[in-house]
Design a protein around this motif. Sequence first.
Motif, PDB file in Angstrom:
ATOM      1  N   GLN A 195       0.834  -1.208   0.000  1.00 56.07           N
ATOM      2  CA  GLN A 195       0.000   0.000   0.000  1.00 56.07           C
ATOM      3  C   GLN A 195       0.868   1.256   0.000  1.00 56.07           C
ATOM      4  OE1 GLN A 195      -2.711  -0.268   3.314  1.00 56.07           O
ATOM      5  NE2 GLN A 195      -3.577  -2.212   2.617  1.00 56.07           N
ATOM      6  N   HIS A 196       1.953   1.222   0.766  1.00 56.82           N
ATOM      7  CA  HIS A 196       2.857   2.374   0.800  1.00 56.82           C
ATOM      8  C   HIS A 196       3.562   2.565  -0.542  1.00 56.82           C
ATOM      9  CE1 HIS A 196       2.181   2.535   5.088  1.00 56.82           C
ATOM     10  NE2 HIS A 196       2.999   3.553   5.203  1.00 56.82           N
ATOM     11  N   ARG A 197       3.932   1.454  -1.174  1.00 61.23           N
ATOM     12  CA  ARG A 197       4.631   1.560  -2.454  1.00 61.23           C
ATOM     13  C   ARG A 197       3.722   2.181  -3.518  1.00 61.23           C
ATOM     14  NH1 ARG A 197       7.256  -3.019  -2.459  1.00 61.23           N
ATOM     15  NH2 ARG A 197       9.323  -2.133  -2.192  1.00 61.23           N
ATOM     16  N   GLU A 198       2.440   1.854  -3.457  1.00 61.20           N
ATOM     17  CA  GLU A 198       1.485   2.381  -4.446  1.00 61.20           C
ATOM     18  C   GLU A 198       1.230   3.872  -4.253  1.00 61.20           C
ATOM     19  OE1 GLU A 198      -1.888  -0.086  -3.846  1.00 61.20           O
ATOM     20  OE2 GLU A 198      -0.999  -1.848  -4.840  1.00 61.20           O
ATOM     21  N   THR A 199       1.395   4.381  -3.045  1.00 62.86           N
ATOM     22  CA  THR A 199       1.125   5.799  -2.769  1.00 62.86           C
ATOM     23  C   THR A 199       2.393   6.575  -2.416  1.00 62.86           C
ATOM     24  OG1 THR A 199       0.654   5.254  -0.437  1.00 62.86           O
ATOM     25  CG2 THR A 199      -1.211   5.264  -1.963  1.00 62.86           C
ATOM     26  N   PHE A 200       3.552   5.995  -2.722  1.00 57.11           N
ATOM     27  CA  PHE A 200       4.829   6.586  -2.305  1.00 57.11           C
ATOM     28  C   PHE A 200       5.088   7.920  -3.009  1.00 57.11           C
ATOM     29  CE2 PHE A 200       9.429   7.146  -2.853  1.00 57.11           C
ATOM     30  CZ  PHE A 200       9.849   7.098  -1.533  1.00 57.11           C
ATOM     31  N   ASP A 201       5.535   8.900  -2.236  1.00 53.08           N
ATOM     32  CA  ASP A 201       5.935  10.204  -2.769  1.00 53.08           C
ATOM     33  C   ASP A 201       7.224  10.590  -2.060  1.00 53.08           C
ATOM     34  OD1 ASP A 201       6.361  12.821  -3.486  1.00 53.08           O
ATOM     35  OD2 ASP A 201       4.392  13.552  -2.836  1.00 53.08           O
ATOM     36  N   HIS A 202       8.329  10.657  -2.817  1.00 56.44           N
ATOM     37  CA  HIS A 202       9.623  10.911  -2.177  1.00 56.44           C
ATOM     38  C   HIS A 202       9.693  12.293  -1.539  1.00 56.44           C
ATOM     39  CE1 HIS A 202      10.337  12.830  -6.125  1.00 56.44           C
ATOM     40  NE2 HIS A 202      11.208  13.587  -5.469  1.00 56.44           N
ATOM     41  N   ASN A 203       8.740  13.161  -1.867  1.00 56.63           N
ATOM     42  CA  ASN A 203       8.694  14.485  -1.228  1.00 56.63           C
ATOM     43  C   ASN A 203       7.841  14.497   0.044  1.00 56.63           C
ATOM     44  OD1 ASN A 203      10.279  15.909  -3.197  1.00 56.63           O
ATOM     45  ND2 ASN A 203       8.519  15.769  -4.599  1.00 56.63           N
ATOM     46  N   ASP A 204       7.214  13.370   0.348  1.00 55.30           N
ATOM     47  CA  ASP A 204       6.352  13.287   1.532  1.00 55.30           C
ATOM     48  C   ASP A 204       6.584  11.937   2.209  1.00 55.30           C
ATOM     49  OD1 ASP A 204       4.385  13.614   3.450  1.00 55.30           O
ATOM     50  OD2 ASP A 204       2.742  13.026   2.106  1.00 55.30           O
ATOM     51  N   ILE A 205       7.636  11.852   3.006  1.00 57.26           N
ATOM     52  CA  ILE A 205       7.970  10.608   3.716  1.00 57.26           C
ATOM     53  C   ILE A 205       7.144  10.560   4.990  1.00 57.26           C
ATOM     54  CG2 ILE A 205       9.826   9.250   4.747  1.00 57.26           C
ATOM     55  CD1 ILE A 205       9.910   9.609   1.665  1.00 57.26           C
ATOM     56  N   ARG A 206       6.160   9.650   5.009  1.00 59.23           N
ATOM     57  CA  ARG A 206       5.129   9.663   6.045  1.00 59.23           C
ATOM     58  C   ARG A 206       5.489   8.874   7.294  1.00 59.23           C
ATOM     59  NH1 ARG A 206       1.055   7.294   1.663  1.00 59.23           N
ATOM     60  NH2 ARG A 206       3.009   6.155   1.316  1.00 59.23           N
ATOM     61  N   ASP A 207       6.331   7.842   7.156  1.00 58.82           N
ATOM     62  CA  ASP A 207       6.545   6.918   8.265  1.00 58.82           C
ATOM     63  C   ASP A 207       7.774   6.052   7.994  1.00 58.82           C
ATOM     64  OD1 ASP A 207       5.609   5.047   6.323  1.00 58.82           O
ATOM     65  OD2 ASP A 207       3.553   5.459   6.933  1.00 58.82           O
TER      66      ASP A 207
END
Length: 436
Positions: A195-207
Amino acid sequence: MCFRIASKLHVVISGHDAIRHALVTRADDFSSRKVPPTTAYIRGDGTSSKAAKGVLFAEYGPDWRQQRRFALKTLRDFGVGKRSLEGKIYEEAAALSQELVAKDGQPFNIKPLLQNSVSNIICSIVFGKRFEYGDPEFLRIITLLNNLVDSKPGRDILVNIHPVFRHIPFVSQEEKKLTKNTLEMQEFCSQQVQQHRETFDHNDIRDFIDAFLLEQRHAGGDQARNGFTDKQLQEVLLDLFLAGTETTSTAIGWALFDMLLYPDIQEKVHQEIDSVLGQAVPSYALRDKMPYTTATLAEVQRINTILPYSVPHATSTDTTLNGYSIPEDAIILVNLWSVHMDPQLFPEPDKFNPDRFLDQDGNFTKHPALISFSIGPRVCLGEQLARMELFVLFVSLMQRFTFQLPEGAPALSTPGKMTSLINMPQPYELCAVSRG
């Protein structure tokens, strides 16, 4: 002392001086780990040499240092040791308090709720979200964690002696349960990663997962050599859950257990919290202004050593200790209990006495022999997080409730019970009576 399980040598190191000499002075010799064959078989591909080891079971060396350094940095980035994380801990404390209020002073077992709270704090760091306590998926994960921790080590020993023993029926049944629970936990972690890979944004590291995926991208096609593989991420997530949930929730469970045993000490804690905090939000930064409460938590950790012989170490080379020869790959059991119950270090060790951690002016003073999180390079990865959780959750609960034994309840049994590596209180019920 030493003993053998089949051909495997186990060496027990007791006493503060010997433990410090081994784990600090001689750290390069005594800081390795070995994956138990049963764990390797389940979490790897059936062979200990190829099993992914996360951080907890990784051998001492450059690969382990790299993974530990990354994990520590990432935990700090997401608030460990900072006020930003305190907000998440207090959010869980508030949710926990609501559950206790709903009990309306009736007897109940608080252990599941403590596990929910502590696990949710890990979830907020690792997955970037918390779960509602009634969420079926969350309840399933807590059940899986309990099943893994409650596995019967006596039966695992047979398989660790030789894999052929897994074909014995009663051993086979136990291992099937352990395998099923582990695979389901691995699958849950894999789903979160996907799920994280599908929504990954290198400008927004969430966790934590996002931070690991970013490190993977930096490694490019060289992920395996750099250790940032999907399998490694899965094993690190398992380590964080297993090590981070059960130990801290057990420590809080012991703290409340001791408040039931010693209502006079509970009253002193209440008085200090009322005078320093009133109804204000608890803050880890205020612990210096709450020395008696801080000393009480220190005494809880001393008298109820959560991991009595720590997580087993292993020797990385042939070595010696205090004149004794110890071969490479020996399993080292670090007897933390022997330190915390040493009357030379802690007079009247069987007596619950927070005053032993206070100086003549009533200020909290650290004791170098209180080593609940172990010492040396393998000191607990989540020590800072655990200390924050323990203080903020305990103070929040004590601020709002008085904890009492149910009317007519039998006397509490002070010796704990060993489950896997963890020393837990015997199951007990309490009544949480609102103070406001």
